[in-house]
Design a protein around this motif. Structure first.
Motif, PDB file in Angstrom:
ATOM      1  N   ARG A  90      54.883  32.067 113.725  1.00  0.00           N
ATOM      2  CA  ARG A  90      56.060  32.642 113.072  1.00  0.00           C
ATOM      3  C   ARG A  90      55.948  32.470 111.569  1.00  0.00           C
ATOM      4  O   ARG A  90      55.483  31.432 111.092  1.00  0.00           O
ATOM      5  CB  ARG A  90      57.311  31.898 113.568  1.00  0.00           C
ATOM      6  N   VAL A  91      56.366  33.470 110.836  1.00  0.00           N
ATOM      7  CA  VAL A  91      56.577  33.305 109.398  1.00  0.00           C
ATOM      8  C   VAL A  91      57.986  32.724 109.287  1.00  0.00           C
ATOM      9  O   VAL A  91      58.955  33.365 109.695  1.00  0.00           O
ATOM     10  CB  VAL A  91      56.463  34.641 108.638  1.00  0.00           C
ATOM     11  N   VAL A  92      58.094  31.507 108.773  1.00  0.00           N
ATOM     12  CA  VAL A  92      59.375  30.803 108.750  1.00  0.00           C
ATOM     13  C   VAL A  92      60.169  31.132 107.495  1.00  0.00           C
ATOM     14  O   VAL A  92      61.339  31.489 107.563  1.00  0.00           O
ATOM     15  CB  VAL A  92      59.160  29.273 108.869  1.00  0.00           C
ATOM     16  N   LYS A  93      59.515  31.007 106.332  1.00  0.00           N
ATOM     17  CA  LYS A  93      60.250  31.193 105.078  1.00  0.00           C
ATOM     18  C   LYS A  93      59.324  31.610 103.955  1.00  0.00           C
ATOM     19  O   LYS A  93      58.198  31.146 103.866  1.00  0.00           O
ATOM     20  CB  LYS A  93      60.949  29.896 104.663  1.00  0.00           C
ATOM     21  N   SER A 115      57.863  40.353 101.773  1.00  0.00           N
ATOM     22  CA  SER A 115      58.571  40.300 103.067  1.00  0.00           C
ATOM     23  C   SER A 115      58.166  41.439 103.992  1.00  0.00           C
ATOM     24  O   SER A 115      57.885  41.232 105.175  1.00  0.00           O
ATOM     25  CB  SER A 115      60.085  40.352 102.836  1.00  0.00           C
ATOM     26  N   MET A 118      54.757  40.934 105.543  1.00  0.00           N
ATOM     27  CA  MET A 118      54.727  39.995 106.678  1.00  0.00           C
ATOM     28  C   MET A 118      55.189  40.671 107.967  1.00  0.00           C
ATOM     29  O   MET A 118      54.597  40.475 109.030  1.00  0.00           O
ATOM     30  CB  MET A 118      55.590  38.763 106.392  1.00  0.00           C
ATOM     31  N   ARG A 127      59.406  38.266 110.649  1.00  0.00           N
ATOM     32  CA  ARG A 127      60.750  38.210 110.046  1.00  0.00           C
ATOM     33  C   ARG A 127      61.042  36.758 109.694  1.00  0.00           C
ATOM     34  O   ARG A 127      60.792  35.871 110.496  1.00  0.00           O
ATOM     35  CB  ARG A 127      61.793  38.754 111.004  1.00  0.00           C
ATOM     36  N   HIS A 128      61.616  36.519 108.518  1.00  0.00           N
ATOM     37  CA  HIS A 128      61.685  35.166 107.995  1.00  0.00           C
ATOM     38  C   HIS A 128      62.928  34.967 107.140  1.00  0.00           C
ATOM     39  O   HIS A 128      63.560  35.924 106.706  1.00  0.00           O
ATOM     40  CB  HIS A 128      60.442  34.898 107.121  1.00  0.00           C
ATOM     41  N   ARG A 130      64.403  33.655 103.480  1.00  0.00           N
ATOM     42  CA  ARG A 130      63.792  33.900 102.173  1.00  0.00           C
ATOM     43  C   ARG A 130      64.750  33.546 101.046  1.00  0.00           C
ATOM     44  O   ARG A 130      65.965  33.629 101.181  1.00  0.00           O
ATOM     45  CB  ARG A 130      63.421  35.379 102.056  1.00  0.00           C
ATOM     46  N   ALA A 148      55.240  29.893 100.883  1.00  0.00           N
ATOM     47  CA  ALA A 148      55.626  30.202 102.256  1.00  0.00           C
ATOM     48  C   ALA A 148      55.488  28.995 103.172  1.00  0.00           C
ATOM     49  O   ALA A 148      54.761  28.045 102.891  1.00  0.00           O
ATOM     50  CB  ALA A 148      54.755  31.337 102.798  1.00  0.00           C
ATOM     51  N   PHE A 150      54.755  28.620 107.411  1.00  0.00           N
ATOM     52  CA  PHE A 150      54.394  29.288 108.667  1.00  0.00           C
ATOM     53  C   PHE A 150      54.424  28.275 109.803  1.00  0.00           C
ATOM     54  O   PHE A 150      53.938  27.148 109.636  1.00  0.00           O
ATOM     55  CB  PHE A 150      52.957  29.850 108.597  1.00  0.00           C
TER      56      PHE A 150
END
Length: 155
Positions: A90-93, A115, A118, A127-128, A130, A148, A150
Motif C-alpha cells: 500500500r502507498v500509505v502517505k 498522487s 501512484m 490511494r494514500h 497526503r 513517502a 509505503f
C-alpha cells in the motif's frame, strides 16, 4: 517475483530513473515495522533538476510534471531498497513540499502529479493520505520535493 509493477510503469510510458544518492547526512530509505519510509525526493526531468518557485517562474503544469518526477524517484528508491516494487502492499502517505510564492495556493494541484502517478501504477493500493505544503525554499532550489511511506510485504 514477476515485477508486475515495473511492467505497469513501462506500460504507462515511464522509465524509472537511477535512485539518487542522498545530498546530506541521511539515508534514502528506512524499513521498520512493515513500513518503508522514503526520504524526500527532488524532481529530475530529462536529467536536470527542476528549480524555481511556483507562482513566479514555474507554471502549474511544470509543477505537476515536477511532482510526477518526484514520484518516479520515490519508486526508484523503493525498488532499490526492496529489490522489487511488487513488495509494496500500500502507498500509505505522501508529503509534498512546493516551493511557492506567497500568493500561490494550488499546492494540492501540484501534488496531484505524484498522487495520480501512484494510483496509475498501483491501482487502489496507490490511494494514500497526503499533505501538500507551500514552502519559501527547498534544497538546491528545487521546485518540488516529495517524501513517502509505503506498507511492504516481507522479503
Amino acid at each position: 517475483m514477476t515485477d508486475a509493477v515495473a511492467a505497469k510503469i513501462a506500460e504507462l510510458g515511464f522509465a524509472l530513473p537511477q535512485a539518487a544518492a542522498p545530498v546530506a547526512a541521511y539515508v534514502p530509505t528506512v524499513e521498520v515495522g512493515g513500513l518503508l519510509h522514503v526520504s524526500g525526493q527532488l524532481p529530475f526531468v530529462d536529467g536536470k533538476l527542476v528549480t524555481g518557485r511556483l507562482g513566479e517562474d514555474v507554471s502549474l503544469e511544470q509543477g505537476v510534471v515536477a511532482a510526477q518526477a518526484c514520484g518516479l524517484m520515490l519508486l526508484a528508491q523503493v525498488k532499490a531498497a526492496l529489490g522489487s516494487l511488487d513488495r509494496v502492499e500500500r502507498v500509505v502517505k505522501l508529503g509534498a513540499f512546493i516551493n511557492s510564492a506567497g500568493t500561490f495556493t494550488d499546492q494540492p494541484k501540484v501534488a496531484n502529479g505524484a498522487s495520480e502517478l501512484m494510483v496509475a501504477v498501483f491501482g487502489d493500493i496507490g490511494r494514500h493520505a497526503r499533505s501538500a505544503v507551500g514552502v519559501p525554499v527547498l534544497p538546491l532550489g528545487a521546485a518540488v520535493e516529495v517524501d513517502a511511506v509505503f506498507a511492504v510485504r516481507p522479503a
